[in-house]
Design a protein around this motif. Structure first.
Motif, PDB file in Angstrom:
ATOM      1  N   UNK A   1     -19.559 -15.878   5.377  1.00 25.85           N
ATOM      2  CA  UNK A   1     -19.911 -17.259   5.734  1.00 25.85           C
ATOM      3  C   UNK A   1     -18.642 -18.063   6.045  1.00 25.85           C
ATOM      4  N   UNK A   2     -17.629 -17.918   5.184  1.00 21.98           N
ATOM      5  CA  UNK A   2     -16.398 -18.683   5.377  1.00 21.98           C
ATOM      6  C   UNK A   2     -15.673 -18.232   6.643  1.00 21.98           C
ATOM      7  N   UNK A   3     -15.720 -16.928   6.901  1.00 24.49           N
ATOM      8  CA  UNK A   3     -15.009 -16.413   8.083  1.00 24.49           C
ATOM      9  C   UNK A   3     -15.687 -16.861   9.375  1.00 24.49           C
ATOM     10  N   UNK A   4     -17.009 -16.700   9.436  1.00 21.77           N
ATOM     11  CA  UNK A   4     -17.700 -16.971  10.702  1.00 21.77           C
ATOM     12  C   UNK A   4     -17.851 -18.460  11.000  1.00 21.77           C
TER      13      UNK A   4
ATOM     14  N   UNK B   1     -19.142 -28.075   6.788  1.00 28.46           N
ATOM     15  CA  UNK B   1     -19.510 -29.196   5.904  1.00 28.46           C
ATOM     16  C   UNK B   1     -20.436 -28.703   4.793  1.00 28.46           C
ATOM     17  N   UNK B   2     -21.024 -27.517   4.992  1.00 29.08           N
ATOM     18  CA  UNK B   2     -21.885 -26.939   3.953  1.00 29.08           C
ATOM     19  C   UNK B   2     -21.065 -26.042   3.045  1.00 29.08           C
ATOM     20  N   UNK B   3     -21.480 -25.964   1.788  1.00 30.07           N
ATOM     21  CA  UNK B   3     -20.947 -24.894   0.959  1.00 30.07           C
ATOM     22  C   UNK B   3     -21.933 -23.716   1.021  1.00 30.07           C
ATOM     23  N   UNK B   4     -21.553 -22.630   0.412  1.00 29.74           N
ATOM     24  CA  UNK B   4     -22.364 -21.407   0.543  1.00 29.74           C
ATOM     25  C   UNK B   4     -23.754 -21.578  -0.085  1.00 29.74           C
ATOM     26  N   UNK B   5     -23.830 -22.355  -1.176  1.00 30.54           N
ATOM     27  CA  UNK B   5     -25.147 -22.574  -1.803  1.00 30.54           C
ATOM     28  C   UNK B   5     -26.078 -23.346  -0.866  1.00 30.54           C
TER      29      UNK B   5
END
Ligand code: SF4
Ligand code: SF4
Length: 371
Positions: free
Chosen positions: A296-299, A307-311
């Motif tokens: 998620x962080x890479x793409x 602006x979103x976190x993974x949750x």
């Protein structure tokens, strides 16, 4: 002091430079926006801003550009179109296995790009002024969707469009799929100050199409019900009543813009950076849901989706999967992720699993505001 003729000529150069920098239109307005304050405060008093408490801060600066940047006399407002040529927004909304991401977020994050271009425009203006008058003091500052700047009213006053019933700026030659940038300046530039006439007329298409009935009345948005707020600004649980109407919209929503008849005139972007990355225009919900946090962080690096976190990302995608046709792969993915999720997030996975297990469900596509 540099004379009036000089500023008239400079005004023409500003349009030329703005176009060279990728802006489709530019206008200049004064700083008088105080008359918007009562409406804004009434909107806050109704709680329509949800948890965006920062909107209460710096009210004095928001309604007085010279209080934000001392010396400001004019605001240069500019428009940069962002819609990709083949945006496929309707097609994706009608494909429940796919994830709908608001079209402004498909490419590189606009904040830096637009602000940098506004600053470059400021540099050209400063250089021209200093060449003519080396002692002139030139104070300028660029903004894009940041700081307490009354972006849309300033753009409207500068002649970039009118405020549509959906609360966005709308232009008869370009629809509404564009970013706005502002350059505050102390230079006495000639004013455009010719707002476009409101051409919404009897149309109410945007108000009627909204899946969550987020407009209590024309020109007023209750952000708490808007899918853009629910999926992005909201950090916690999404109330259950909104989950079915969200459909496959996992980052923002464009429905009120997509339905607007003026958007048949929307101009495709000329910016390479705004073109979709990683198949974001039409990705599979399950593919995105299966990403690890590292993926998620890479793409999403460099995009507005950060602006979103993974949750939040998983929360939004789980709702999309709950609204998707039932498959064993979706069930397995939801069960697997649920095992390690925090309780508030696991509740969304449980909801999606229940939806998947109910093959006879008929998704509620449209919600009504409670009376
Ligand atoms: S963005 Fe979507 S949810 Fe928000 S007001 Fe527009 S149509 Fe409604
Ligand atoms: S859909 Fe209709 S009412 Fe809404 S902004 Fe567009 S023209 Fe105005």
């Amino acid at each position: 002091m540099t004379d009036a003729n000089f500023y008239l000529q400079l005004r023409q150069h500003i349009t030329t430079w703005a176009h060279e920098l990728g802006f489709a239109a530019v206008g200049i307005t004064d700083t008088q926006v105080k008359h918007y304050q009562p409406g804004f405060e009434a909107w806050l008093a109704k709680g329509y801003h949800g948890n965006m408490e920062w909107l209460r801060d710096h009210i004095d600066k928001r309604f007085d550009p010279a209080a934000l940047v001392p010396g400001t006399l004019r605001v240069i407002a500019a428009r940069m179109d962002y819609l990709p040529a083949n945006s496929r927004h309707i097609q994706v909304l009608k494909t429940p296995e796919q994830a709908y991401i608001a079209r402004y977020a498909l490419g590189r994050d606009y904040h830096k790009i637009v602000r940098k271009r506004m600053a470059l425009l400021g540099d050209k203006i400063r250089a021209a002024v200093l060449q003519a008058q080396p002692d002139e003091e030139v104070l300028q500052r660029a903004f894009v969707d940041s700081a307490p700047v009354l972006e849309r009213p300033l753009a409207e006053k500068a002649g970039l469009g009118w405020t549509g019933k959906h609360t966005l700026i709308l232009n008869e030659q370009a629809g509404s799929f564009f970013f706005l940038g502002e350059l505050f300046t102390n230079l006495p530039l000639p004013l455009d100050n010719q707002p476009q006439p409101n051409r919404c007329g009897d149309c109410a298409a945007c108000l009627q199409i909204c899946p969550t009935d987020a407009f209590p009345q024309p020109y007023v948005l209750d952000a708490r019900r808007c899918i853009a707020y629910l999926t992005i600004e909201n950090k916690g649980p999404i109330p259950e009543e909104f989950r079915e109407p969200m459909g496959n919209r996992v980052f923002g929503c464009d429905d009120c813009q997509a339905i607007c008849p003026w958007n048949k005139f929307a101009q495709p972007t000329t910016e390479e950076d705004f073109k979709p990355r990683h198949n974001f225009a039409a990705p599979q919900l399950l593919t995105l849901f299966n990403w690890t946090e590292a993926e998620f962080l890479r793409y999403t690096q460099g995009t507005a989706m950060r602006r979103l976190n993974y949750s939040q990302w998983q929360r939004n995608l789980a709702i999309g999967l709950g609204n998707a046709p039932s498959t064993p792969e979706i069930m397995a993915a939801l069960e697997a992720k649920k095992a390690n999720a925090e309780p508030w997030l696991a509740e969304h996975f449980d909801w999606a699993i229940r939806q998947q297990l109910n093959p006879n469900r008929r998704r509620k596509r449209k919600l009504k505001r409670p009376d």
